[in-house]
Design a protein around this motif. Structure first.
Motif, short mmCIF file in Angstrom:
data_model
loop_
_atom_site.label_atom_id
_atom_site.label_comp_id
_atom_site.label_asym_id
_atom_site.label_seq_id
_atom_site.Cartn_x
_atom_site.Cartn_y
_atom_site.Cartn_z
N ASN B 55 9.06 -17.99 16.17
CA ASN B 55 8.64 -16.89 15.31
C ASN B 55 7.27 -16.37 15.73
OD1 ASN B 55 10.95 -17.15 13.74
ND2 ASN B 55 10.02 -18.78 12.54
N TYR B 56 6.42 -17.29 16.11
CA TYR B 56 5.08 -16.91 16.56
C TYR B 56 5.17 -16.04 17.81
CZ TYR B 56 0.53 -17.66 18.78
OH TYR B 56 -0.67 -17.50 19.40
N ARG B 57 6.02 -16.45 18.73
CA ARG B 57 6.17 -15.69 19.97
C ARG B 57 6.72 -14.30 19.68
NH1 ARG B 57 10.62 -16.44 23.60
NH2 ARG B 57 10.24 -15.19 25.45
N VAL B 58 7.69 -14.24 18.77
CA VAL B 58 8.26 -12.94 18.41
C VAL B 58 7.20 -12.06 17.77
CG1 VAL B 58 10.01 -11.79 17.02
CG2 VAL B 58 10.56 -13.90 18.16
N THR B 59 6.38 -12.67 16.90
CA THR B 59 5.33 -11.89 16.24
C THR B 59 4.34 -11.35 17.26
OG1 THR B 59 5.54 -13.46 14.45
CG2 THR B 59 3.75 -11.91 14.29
N TYR B 68 9.68 -0.76 17.71
CA TYR B 68 10.88 -0.29 18.41
C TYR B 68 11.21 -1.18 19.60
CZ TYR B 68 11.07 3.60 15.31
OH TYR B 68 11.17 4.35 14.19
N ASP B 69 10.16 -1.57 20.32
CA ASP B 69 10.41 -2.47 21.44
C ASP B 69 10.92 -3.82 20.96
OD1 ASP B 69 9.89 -0.76 23.38
OD2 ASP B 69 7.82 -1.40 23.79
N PHE B 70 10.39 -4.24 19.82
CA PHE B 70 10.85 -5.49 19.23
C PHE B 70 12.33 -5.39 18.88
CE2 PHE B 70 11.51 -7.23 14.86
CZ PHE B 70 11.75 -8.53 15.24
N TRP B 71 12.71 -4.27 18.35
CA TRP B 71 14.09 -4.05 17.95
C TRP B 71 15.04 -4.14 19.15
CZ3 TRP B 71 13.93 -4.81 13.22
CH2 TRP B 71 14.94 -4.42 12.35
N ASN B 72 14.55 -3.67 20.31
CA ASN B 72 15.41 -3.61 21.49
C ASN B 72 15.11 -4.74 22.48
OD1 ASN B 72 16.65 -1.24 20.63
ND2 ASN B 72 14.90 -0.06 21.35
#
Lengths: 343, 791
Positions: B55-59, B68-72
């Motif tokens: 989760n930390y890495r995703v954040t 948007y980049d996170f979404w894709n």
């Protein structure tokens, strides 16, 4: 080509087959008569498990190797059926399930594998032949086995840990026979399901009618209350753990067989009776508190109130104390406060 | 005679009470936040365990690259060579929340690091959760119960275990979302306002974003609606509370990529649609009942009921057909294991292997909700005493959650808020009775009762009497939805007038009698306070000792002081400094998230166990002899192999203890790996009695390579035996790094010889993986299961 057979060639083939069968029968061995006897016995038994006696075993073992079939024996002892930790009855029914599944999946005659069960008290000598001194014990005897003690294959505990499926796997791997899928009888038969559905369908209109008029058992709040409390009791007592892990209610002490162990030390496990007694303690305190706050206050008599309260307080205090002590004993935790060392 | 005066004094009391409540709530928030800081004080401000690292890495990615980049985002650092679509497979609620927090702080010119925000997200949200519990309980039983429930929830150990500072996981925000959604549902139910109904759908959306546990909500609320209908409590307010939630909530839920069409396609959601149909049928019945005479209604009832039944039967048939056509009957493995508790242990090793999916024993309840376990039954009964829509919901919540917690330990987390609410109700009712008894009898002895009675009883009896009145008249006197606003005002006025009148009247008659003996009440209060004190001591102890360890840094306390084991970070740091950026590291899946987050290297499998075949490949490699393992790893481009070994320091959750699960999971896909080959007479052992297959497996060799050099005889401190095979050489792997306490060992695959013949074995990709969405948050393996299931 089988597909272009004319009727006459068909008849000829059948005749040929019959002839070969007849001639084969004419030169029959003792093994053939035994096999046909066994097949007869097998068809008499509802699940295809043949009851083995000393005489029958001697007859089978007297056959010259290789015998025309494998056989697998379930060693049973009726007087030990009551011991829950052996779970002999369950294993036996699983064994017969494998047997009946084997027969439905392999209908060809004569069968390449026979299933036997043998009773300890009537055939002790047969137990001695195999040198068996502990059960549960299941043994597969391949056709080539000369000495039953050394040449047969014992089923490991891990092979019947998953019941019928693992037994079938064992047979498939050791005897190179396919058992096929285990056919379990459904819990309720088709007829019963049909009946239940019909009964439900008929009762729905009546139920809806009563529902609308508002006097079903569902409208009694005391029933809901009792149900809720029961579910709570059931869950906090860890009954689900007992069901999933198939825990016994109590154990017998290893050192002293007359003593029973009701409480198991170590938090990863619990016994049935232990769970229920603690669940009872968890529940009783809350119930008593509710009794005091909702019922006792409505009472007019001061002395009764006083007496009941003393009992309630005493019981609650004792229950909480008991649970705390037992928890500390079981888990080994030492819960402590953090007092300030200096200001 | 003194009505204006009384109303003024009650208004003053109200104001004073509200201010007091506000400050109490503030303190509860502070308590909830600060009790979770033990991990930071005792260790350091660091992300805990496994999943939080992901989760930390995703954040980090979100904050760096935007939404948007996170979404894709397609992540090629994990599940090599498959990769993983992060945006579509992750519950984004937590990440977006932390990202928003970070942005807010930065816009206020408070330059916090991403890690700090992530570490403290959970404590902040547990303060929110306490406030939500206050609101929910207040709707059910009044302010007093609300405050008690909030203070209990702020420090309930079960919730602390998932929300200490650093435990940056979905549950941290999801519990708040869960309670808040329930609050809004009850609020809508009590007021019948569409405003709250809409808010409710939005809160549900937030919950769906945050955690897979949202299915609990979408099954519990329909159950409650059905219960209300069946027990004859249908009202338009129920309709307003339910119908918008299903329509809006389902639409919103399907906007979350990870849920998508599951919101209408899987049978976890079917109950809500079925109840949606039923509530419409019932609404129609009530409507017709309203416009027809009783005789006509009787005629109509048969008609409507039969039509309704046909509709229901048709819908049911469609549902059954739909459900029966899917392979798992439409239920995901984890939900099935709730209904049929033995399902998982029988069929899915990867679920059964996780310690949080085990059923709890009674000490777990004492550890996780402590004395609340004693108080809950009283709360249940109190909820029945005047039965209202809200209190039936509370009862249903506790009953379902306590059942589910009995099946799986991890669901204790869902039980905790319910237990707090129930105990809050029980405690506040008990205190109410006991303090009332003391007050009346003390005052009765010293002063003349007439003067004080009205005022006192007003304040004392305020909660329960007023509450039940409100709920009752709102229950009965709301025929239509027209003139809502006016009517609301009217009712409010009427009830505030009647409140004073009735309360004083009722209390004057009844409350005087409802007292207990003085001295017994004093003792009872003392005991209750003692119980509460014990709870506080237990919670503080649990927060400080049991649940604060980050498990990435370990400590032990011995005679010569504190000893810190920082081997994991040492190993990950070594990896990030000494290997190429594109090197692939193989390890068991537990360490996948940490490796990608801390070492920034590509891993083969990680804690998002979506591809069983891939995990089984790694399990097979670990269970195979060196040469076969080398071939498997080489075919996956693996450069380094990481094993966790606890035998030197006695760290029990190491790879050797998990090894049997690797064998089982590997054997589930590749049948040449057979569990009995690794067991001697059904026992798992690594000493001289171990089987040759065991002693030649890669896991054994990588764990115990050169181990004998440490103490001369190779004594394993976890298994408490001398190892079986002490002196051996590695042929296909070379040791490159071993941490200070030998807890993490890194090996490099030797380069292939020049004349390697034949083709390297490709792992067969078996289609149809058993599990798609699975076990997050794996903490400790359940070592006892090995001995329990195998013997």
């Amino acid at each position: 080509m089988a597909t272009t057979l004319t009727p006459t060639t068909g008849v000829a083939v059948v005749l040929l087959l019959l002839f070969s069968l007849l001639t084969h029968h004419a030169t029959s061995h003792p093994s053939d008569s035994l096999v046909s006897d066994l097949s007869a016995l097998q068809s008499q038994s509802p699940n295809g498990v043949i009851h083995l006696t000393d005489a029958l075993l001697r007859r089978i073992l007297s056959l010259p190797t290789p015998r025309p079939f494998h056989f697998i024996i379930f060693f049973d002892a009726h007087h030990l059926h009551s011991k829950a930790e052996l779970s002999l009855p369950a294993l036996k029914s699983e064994f017969s399930l494998v047997s009946s599944s084997f027969q439905t999946n392999n209908p060809n005659q004569p069968p390449p594998l026979f299933f036997f069960e043998i009773e300890f008290q009537e055939s002790q000598s047969s137990f001695a032949v195999f040198g068996i001194n502990s059960i549960p014990h299941i043994r597969l005897i391949p056709p080539s086995a000369v000495d039953p003690k050394t040449d047969s294959i014992q089923m490991d505990a891990s092979d019947f840990s998953r019941l019928a499926d693992s037994m079938a796997e064992f047979i498939e791997s050791r005897a190179k026979l396919t058992v096929g899928p285990i056919v379990r009888p459904p819990i309720v038969s088709q007829k019963q399901i049909f009946m239940i559905v019909v009964v439900i369908l008929i009762s729905i209109p009546f139920f809806v009618k009563r529902l609308i008029s508002g006097n079903t058992i569902l409208h009694d709040k005391n029933i809901w209350m009792a149900g809720a409390i029961f579910v709570y009791f059931f869950s906090v007592s860890g009954a689900m753990f007992n069901i999933i892990r198939k825990m016994p209610m109590f154990l017998v002490d290893r050192q002293d067989p007359n003593k029973l162990v009701f409480f198991y030390q170590g938090s990863g496990m619990q016994l049935g009776a232990e769970g229920f007694s603690i669940g009872f303690l968890y529940t009783i305190v809350g119930l008593l508190l509710a009794l005091v706050t909702h019922l006792l206050v409505r009472l007019r008599n001061r002395n009764v109130q006083r007496l009941v309260m003393i009992v309630v307080l005493f019981v609650s205090f004792w229950a909480v104390r008991k649970v705390v002590l037992l928890d500390n004993w079981k888990t080994g935790y030492r819960i402590h406060a953090y007092w300030p060392s200096s200001w | 005679m003194s009505e204006p005066e009384t109303s003024q004094s009650t208004a003053l009391r109200h104001a004073f009470g509200n201010v007091l409540s506000f400050f109490i709530l503030l303190l509860i928030g502070v308590l909830a936040f600060s009790i979770r800081l033990f991990s930071v004080i005792k260790y350091e401000s660091v992300i805990h365990e496994f999943d939080p690292y992901f989760n930390y890495r995703v954040t980090q990615f979100l904050i760096k690259n935007g939404v948007y980049d996170f979404w894709n985002w397609f992540d090629d650092r994990t599940w090599y060579p498959l990769g993983r679509v992060i945006g579509g497979t992750v519950y984004p609620g937590l990440t977006l929340t932390a990202g928003a927090l970070w942005r807010i702080f930065h816009s206020l010119n408070i330059p916090l690091s991403v890690e700090t925000v992530c570490v403290f997200t959970a404590p902040i949200f547990s303060a929110f959760a306490s406030w939500a519990a206050y609101l929910l309980t207040k709707e059910v039983k009044g302010t007093g119960a609300g405050l008690t429930a909030a203070v209990l929830l702020s420090m309930v150990p079960s919730y602390i275990s998932r929300s200490v500072a650093g435990s940056y996981d979905n549950e941290a925000v999801a519990i708040f979302a869960l309670i808040f959604t329930f609050y809004l549902y009850i609020k809508t139910l009590n007021t019948g306002s569409l405003f709250y109904a809409t808010l409710n759908a939005i809160a549900y959306f937030y919950m769906v974003c945050s955690w897979g546990g949202y299915t609990f909500i979408i099954n519990l609320i329909p159950m409650h609606v059905l219960l209300c209908i069946v027990t004859g409590r249908y009202s338009p307010r129920l309709y307003i509370a339910y119908a918008p939630l299903v329509v809006l909530g389902t639409l919103l839920a399907s906007l979350v990529p990870v849920v998508g069409f599951n919101a209408v396609m899987t049978s976890e959601h079917f109950a809500s649609f079925l109840v949606f149909i039923i509530i419409h049928v019932v609404a129609l019945v009530y409507y017709i009942k309203g416009i027809l005479t009783p005789q006509m209604f009787k005629v109509a009832v048969t008609l409507v009921v039969s039509v309704g039944l046909i509709v229901c039967c048709a819908a049911l048939a469609v549902l059954i057909a739909l459900v029966a056509s899917s392979p798992t009957k439409g239920w995901s493995g984890r939900s099935l294991s709730l209904l049929d508790p033995t399902y998982a242990s029988k069929y899915i090793p990867i679920i059964a292997s996780v310690s949080e999916h085990q059923p709890p024993t009674w000490p777990s309840y004492f550890m996780d909700i402590n004395v609340l376990a004693f108080l809950v039954p009283a709360g249940i009964i109190a909820c029945f005493m005047p039965l209202s829509d809200a209190s039936t919901f509370a009862v249903l919540y506790i009953v379902t959650s306590v059942y589910f917690s009995g099946v799986m330990v991890r669901l204790m987390l869902v039980l905790a808020p319910a237990a707090c609410i129930m105990s809050g109700i029980a405690l506040s009712e008990a205190f109410d009775v006991f303090t009332r008894s003391i007050k009346f009898q003390l005052l009765g002895a010293t002063q003349s009762p007439q003067v004080n009675k009205a005022g006192d009883t007003n304040s004392v009896a305020k909660n329960d009497v007023v509450k039940t009145e409100i709920s009752e008249d709102s229950l009965k006197e709301r025929p239509s939805r027209k003139n809502k606003k006016k009517e609301k005002e009217n009712i409010e006025k009427a009830s505030s007038v009647s409140r004073i009148e009735k309360a004083s009247l009722v209390s004057r008659i009844e409350k005087r009698l409802l007292v207990l003996p003085l001295e017994a009440s004093v003792v009872a209060i003392l005991l209750l306070v003692l119980l509460g004190a014990f709870y506080v001591v237990h919670c503080v102890w649990a927060a400080a000792e049991a649940y604060s360890a980050p498990s990435i840094v370990l400590t032990t306390r011995s005679n010569n002081g504190l000893h810190v084991f920082d081997d994991f970070r040492e190993a990950y740091a070594w990896l990030s400094h000494n290997t190429e950026v594109d090197d692939k590291v193989a390890s068991w899946w537990d360490y996948g998230y940490q490796t990608t987050a801390m070492a920034n290297r590509t891993v083969i499998v990680d804690n998002n166990t979506w591809n069983n075949t891939h995990i089984a490949t790694v399990g097979t490699a670990m269970s195979s002899p060196e040469k076969a393992a080398w071939e498997i790893f080489n075919s996956l481009d693996v450069k380094y192999v990481l094993v966790v070994f606890g035998g030197f320091v006695g760290y029990p959750s190491d790879d050797i203890n998990k090894f049997l699960w690797m064998v089982r999971i590997g054997g589930g896909v590749f049948p040449h790996i057979k569990e009995p080959d690794y067991l001697r007479d059904g026992q798992y052992r690594i000493d001289s009695q171990a089987t040759p297959t065991m002693l030649n497996s890669l896991m054994y060799k990588l764990s115990y390579y050169r181990f004998v050099e440490t103490d001369g005889r190779g004594f394993d401190r976890v298994r408490n035996t001398e190892i079986g095979k002490k002196h051996f050489k590695l042929t296909h792997f070379e040791e490159v790094f071993t941490t200070h306490h030998w807890m993490v060992r890194l090996y490099k695959l030797k380069p292939p010889r020049n004349r390697i013949r034949g083709k390297t074995k490709k792992s067969k990709s078996v289609s149809g993986s058993i599990i798609n969405q699975l076990c997050h948050a794996v903490h400790v393996y359940y070592c006892e299961t090995c001995s329990v299931t195998l013997t």
